[in-house]
Design a protein around this motif. Structure first.
Motif, short mmCIF file in Angstrom:
data_model
loop_
_atom_site.label_atom_id
_atom_site.label_comp_id
_atom_site.label_asym_id
_atom_site.label_seq_id
_atom_site.Cartn_x
_atom_site.Cartn_y
_atom_site.Cartn_z
N GLU A 170 32.23 34.55 34.41
CA GLU A 170 32.61 35.40 33.28
C GLU A 170 31.79 36.67 33.41
O GLU A 170 30.57 36.65 33.21
CB GLU A 170 32.27 34.73 31.95
CG GLU A 170 32.97 33.40 31.73
CD GLU A 170 34.47 33.60 31.62
OE1 GLU A 170 34.88 34.43 30.78
OE2 GLU A 170 35.20 32.95 32.39
N THR A 171 32.42 37.76 33.79
CA THR A 171 31.65 38.99 34.01
C THR A 171 32.30 40.16 33.27
O THR A 171 33.46 40.10 32.89
CB THR A 171 31.61 39.39 35.50
OG1 THR A 171 32.93 39.77 35.88
CG2 THR A 171 31.12 38.27 36.37
N HIS A 172 31.51 41.23 33.12
CA HIS A 172 32.09 42.46 32.61
C HIS A 172 32.94 43.07 33.71
O HIS A 172 32.63 42.95 34.89
CB HIS A 172 30.99 43.43 32.19
CG HIS A 172 30.20 42.90 31.04
ND1 HIS A 172 30.68 42.96 29.74
CD2 HIS A 172 29.00 42.28 30.98
CE1 HIS A 172 29.79 42.39 28.95
NE2 HIS A 172 28.77 41.96 29.67
N ALA A 173 34.01 43.73 33.29
CA ALA A 173 34.90 44.36 34.27
C ALA A 173 34.15 45.47 35.00
O ALA A 173 33.18 46.03 34.48
CB ALA A 173 36.11 44.94 33.55
N SER A 174 34.59 45.78 36.21
CA SER A 174 34.00 46.90 36.96
C SER A 174 34.70 48.19 36.52
O SER A 174 35.93 48.22 36.43
CB SER A 174 34.23 46.73 38.45
OG SER A 174 33.65 45.53 38.87
N PRO A 175 33.93 49.25 36.28
CA PRO A 175 34.57 50.50 35.88
C PRO A 175 35.51 51.02 36.98
O PRO A 175 35.21 50.88 38.16
CB PRO A 175 33.39 51.47 35.69
CG PRO A 175 32.19 50.63 35.56
CD PRO A 175 32.47 49.36 36.31
N ARG A 176 36.62 51.59 36.54
CA ARG A 176 37.54 52.21 37.50
C ARG A 176 37.21 53.69 37.52
O ARG A 176 37.28 54.36 36.47
CB ARG A 176 38.99 51.98 37.05
CG ARG A 176 39.31 50.51 36.96
CD ARG A 176 40.50 50.27 36.06
NE ARG A 176 41.72 50.66 36.73
CZ ARG A 176 42.44 49.85 37.50
NH1 ARG A 176 42.04 48.60 37.65
NH2 ARG A 176 43.52 50.26 38.10
N LEU A 177 36.83 54.17 38.67
CA LEU A 177 36.32 55.54 38.75
C LEU A 177 37.17 56.34 39.73
O LEU A 177 37.41 55.90 40.86
CB LEU A 177 34.86 55.49 39.20
CG LEU A 177 34.07 56.78 39.19
CD1 LEU A 177 32.59 56.52 38.86
CD2 LEU A 177 34.17 57.52 40.51
N ALA A 178 37.68 57.49 39.27
CA ALA A 178 38.51 58.34 40.12
C ALA A 178 37.74 59.60 40.50
O ALA A 178 37.04 60.16 39.67
CB ALA A 178 39.80 58.70 39.38
N VAL A 179 37.84 59.97 41.77
CA VAL A 179 37.06 61.14 42.25
C VAL A 179 38.00 62.22 42.76
O VAL A 179 38.97 61.93 43.47
CB VAL A 179 36.13 60.71 43.41
CG1 VAL A 179 35.34 61.91 43.93
CG2 VAL A 179 35.16 59.62 42.96
#
Ligand code: AMP
Ligand code: MG
Length: 714
Positions: A170-179
């Motif tokens: 059970e983990t926190h979601a990984s941020p989705r990062l756009a560059v």
């Protein structure tokens, strides 16, 4: 302008911890656990042998035992019912110990006696119950807490979960990062050449005149992956409001939690990012593009002043937008200081900040006059720390009096990665820390204790490794002397400034407090490739960091540097015994190659040196002469009025008619640029014959006490 700590607080206050999701443990490396993990089963699940040997009943030992079978890892002994006393079973490491046995005798402790097919073993010693047996749950107990909420899942945590047979985390979601990168000048180095044209298809596209390869996007995507993000590459976007608006819209539609753009946030007429974010453009015939808010658009820091942070609200969430400055070093540093903590907060890190440690400076660092600086450095750990500890540790006795002494003597030494101009990305190579230096004036001397933010390495996941921020001791710059306007009095004045605090008593080797070290600093600088005054003036209008500069000036600079080193070496050999210590030569690079920036660097260098030599640049060194005049309080004799006037004209831009060629021909080689500031003598060294110029102009200053310098210069 807000400070960097305020900016980071602002960013963290807007960064939400992302929701919890269940993912297979093996896909969860780098994620943060949202709940404790308990072991659903004990380990080992059966009593297991620690050795290769024979499983026995301890009550039968010592004695001769009959071998009735074998228990191997993965193939337990099939024990039906009870086994007679006086029997043993061959067993391998990790294999189940039969239920009737309670000890394992190592194979090297028995003697085998064979009679036909009967195998017997002779055990000489007695064994306590439990010898060489791992009891059920002795490594991991049933329901033991294996991992805690907030732990970052790394390879070892994955191994523990796997051993306990736990599939999902059970983990926190990984941020989705756009560059995205912004800039009309940018070309992707990974796009191949045009096969139909003259480009080589295996080479990156050639850059046209005025273009450069896009470094930031690839670097920032890699930094984001390393920080644990799921990334989207939005490519290069032109310096065009509509293109930018569409790119941001696109990023929002792809579900990004964070958008990281680089470039286009300074003061140039094509720096549109802020206006686009605020929705200040209307695009006829286009569907509405997203609008957002800006929380800050400039930060009091170096490098990275134009750092911009805003957000865009959609129906479902708020997307954070970072506009990083275009210069690659600024982009990397602001990512590390602001974007990464946001990523960590959203990922569920208990402490989102980079770990802070303490270090001592390996050399002086002149402070920036206007902004606190995050100075890139590598760490050298004192050899003694490791040796001392090894000496005290007696591994065979298990005696480990392990104490890490945190006195300054065991702190790492921080060595600067060199010239810190924000376009010089090689200053990030190998950089382990950002030194937190306050704004000047003045300098932090060698051996000063400073705090440093770790920007690489595994320490980043430790919860404990956070030391307090240090306010380093700043040595003030010597007070500048009054400009009394009489050129001829300059030498006497220079000597007067330091006469009182100069300590020339023979035999003493320690400098008095406040006195500057015996250092000659050579100021080197890149050259503005200007061919005439108009071009020079045009270049000087372009902001620092964006100016075209070449390295050509440095060839002269190195000639001056090596000549200075040679003269100092000769002087140190012949030095009179009245003079304490020896002279040293150091070098600094002026940023951006104009007279104005060179003048500022001269002032900085003067704070930490007794003599500053300015290496020539610009057409025939005129730029250096100009810089000496502007950077010092007072010109010296030998600087003709016309020269002085002409040079000041170059710097201030009010004398476009000045004939540089004539000026250069008349004065080059004469060593005319000279002045003094902050108790330091500043000389521009003629380019043509640096060694002889320094030898005749400077060497005598090195071998006589300072108060006798009077009359030596020029
Ligand atoms: P800007 O912030 O757009 O004014 O850009 C400042 C400087 O950084 C200029 O010299 C740009 O050419 C350079 N620059 C901007 N973006 C990049 C990039 N993606 N890669 C390398 N250099 C860049
Ligand atoms: Mg730009």
């Amino acid at each position: 302008m807000i400070s960097m700590p305020e900016a980071i607080d602002m960013v963290l206050s807007r960064a939400p911890v992302l929701p919890v999701e269940s993912v297979p443990f093996r896909d969860a490396i780098g994620r943060v656990l949202a709940s404790d993990v308990f072991s659903p089963r004990p380990h080992p699940p059966f009593p297991a042998s620690i050795m290769d040997g024979y499983a026995v009943r301890s009550v039968d030992c010592p004695g001769t035992l009959r071998v009735v079978g074998a228990s191997r890892a993965g193939a337990p002994h099939d024990t039906h019912g009870s086994v007679e006393s006086g029997t043993a079973v061959y067993i391998t490491t990790g294999a189940p110990v039969p239920c009737w046995a309670d000890a394992v005798v190592p194979v090297e402790r028995i003697v085998t006696l064979k009679e036909n097919t009967n195998v017997q073993i002779k055990v000489d010693a007695s064994y306590k119950p439990g010898t060489n047996v791992r009891a059920v749950g002795s490594d991991i107990a049933l329901h033991e807490t294996l991992l805690f909420s907030g732990d970052v899942i790394g390879p070892h945590e994955l191994g523990i979960a796997a051993l306990a047979g736990i599939r999902n985390a059970e983990t926190h979601a990984s941020p989705r990062l756009a560059v995205l990168s912004t800039g009309d000048e940018l070309v992707d180095p990974f796009s191949f050449g045009d096969v139909s044209g003259d480009d080589d298809e295996n080479e990156p596209k050639r850059v046209a005149s005025g273009s450069i390869y896009d470094a930031n996007r690839h670097m920032l995507l890699a930094m984001a992956v390393e920080a644990g993000c799921v990334t989207t590459d939005l490519g290069i976007v032109k310096d065009d409001p509509l293109a930018l608006a569409c790119a941001i819209q696109n990023a929002v539609l792809t579900g990004a939690d964070i958008i990281v753009a680089s470039g286009g946030v300074s003061e140039g007429d094509k720096d549109y990012l802020k206006q686009v974010l605020l929705g200040e453009f209307s695009f006829d015939g286009q569907p509405d593009t997203v609008k957002g808010a800006i929380h800050f658009g400039r930060v009091l820091m170096k490098p990275g002043k134009p750092l911009t942070f805003g957000e865009i609200k959609t129906n479902t969430k708020t997307v954070l937008l970072f506009g990083l400055p275009g210069n690659p070093v600024s982009a990397a540093v602001t990512f590390a200081l602001c974007v990464k903590p946001a990523v960590r907060r959203m990922s569920g890190y208990l402490n989102p900040h980079p770990p802070r440690i303490h270090a001592v400076l390996g050399h002086d660092i002149v402070l920036d006059h206007e902004r606190p600086e995050y100075h890139r450095a590598v760490l050298h750990w004192p050899e003694g720390t490791v040796r001392d500890v090894q000496d005290k540790v007696d591994m065979t006795l298990g005696n480990c009096p392990y104490q890490v002494n945190l006195g300054t003597e065991n702190l790492p030494t921080a060595i600067s990665t060199g010239r810190q101009i924000s376009s010089r990305l090689t200053s990030m190579k190998g950089a382990e820390v950002l030194l937190e230096l306050p704004k000047g004036p003045g300098f932090c001397g060698k051996d000063t204790r400073v705090s440093a933010l770790l920007i690489r390495g595994e320490l980043g996941v430790s919860r404990e490794m956070h030391m307090g921020r240090v306010r380093p001791v700043v040595t003030p710059a010597a007070a500048p002397t009054a400009n009394h306007g009489v050129l001829g009095a300059a030498v006497a004045k220079t000597a007067g400034v330091t006469r009182n605090d100069s300590s020339c008593d023979s035999g003493k080797t320690r400098r008095r407090h406040g006195e500057k070290p015996k250092v000659i600093t050579v100021v080197m600088h890149e050259m503005v490739p200007a061919l005439n005054v108009d071009e020079l003036l045009e270049e000087s209008m372009i902001p620092d960091g964006e100016r075209r500069v070449t390295d050509d000036g440095n060839d002269d600079g190195f000639a001056v540097l090596s000549a200075a080193i040679r003269v100092v070496a000769e002087s140190n050999e012949t030095s009179n015994s009245n003079i304490e210590g020896t002279w040293q030569v150091s070098q600094v690079f002026a940023e951006s190659g104009t007279s104005a920036s060179l003048a500022t660097t001269i002032r900085h260098a003067a704070c930490t040196s007794q003599i500053v030599l300015v290496a020539p640049s610009g057409p025939a060194g005129v730029s250096s002469q100009a810089a000496v005049v502007v950077g010092t309080d007072l010109g010296f004799p030998g600087l003709a009025d016309r020269m002085r006037h002409g040079i000041e004209g170059v710097v201030s831009g009010d004398d476009k008619e000045l004939n540089l060629k004539e000026l250069a021909d008349k004065h080059a080689g004469a060593g005319v640029g000279a002045g003094q500031v902050a108790g330091c003598v500043v000389l521009s060294v003629p380019p043509r014959n640096a060694y002889h110029a320094i030898k005749s102009g400077v060497q005598r200053m090195l071998v006589v006490p300072r108060e006798k310098w009077e009359g030596l210069v020029l």
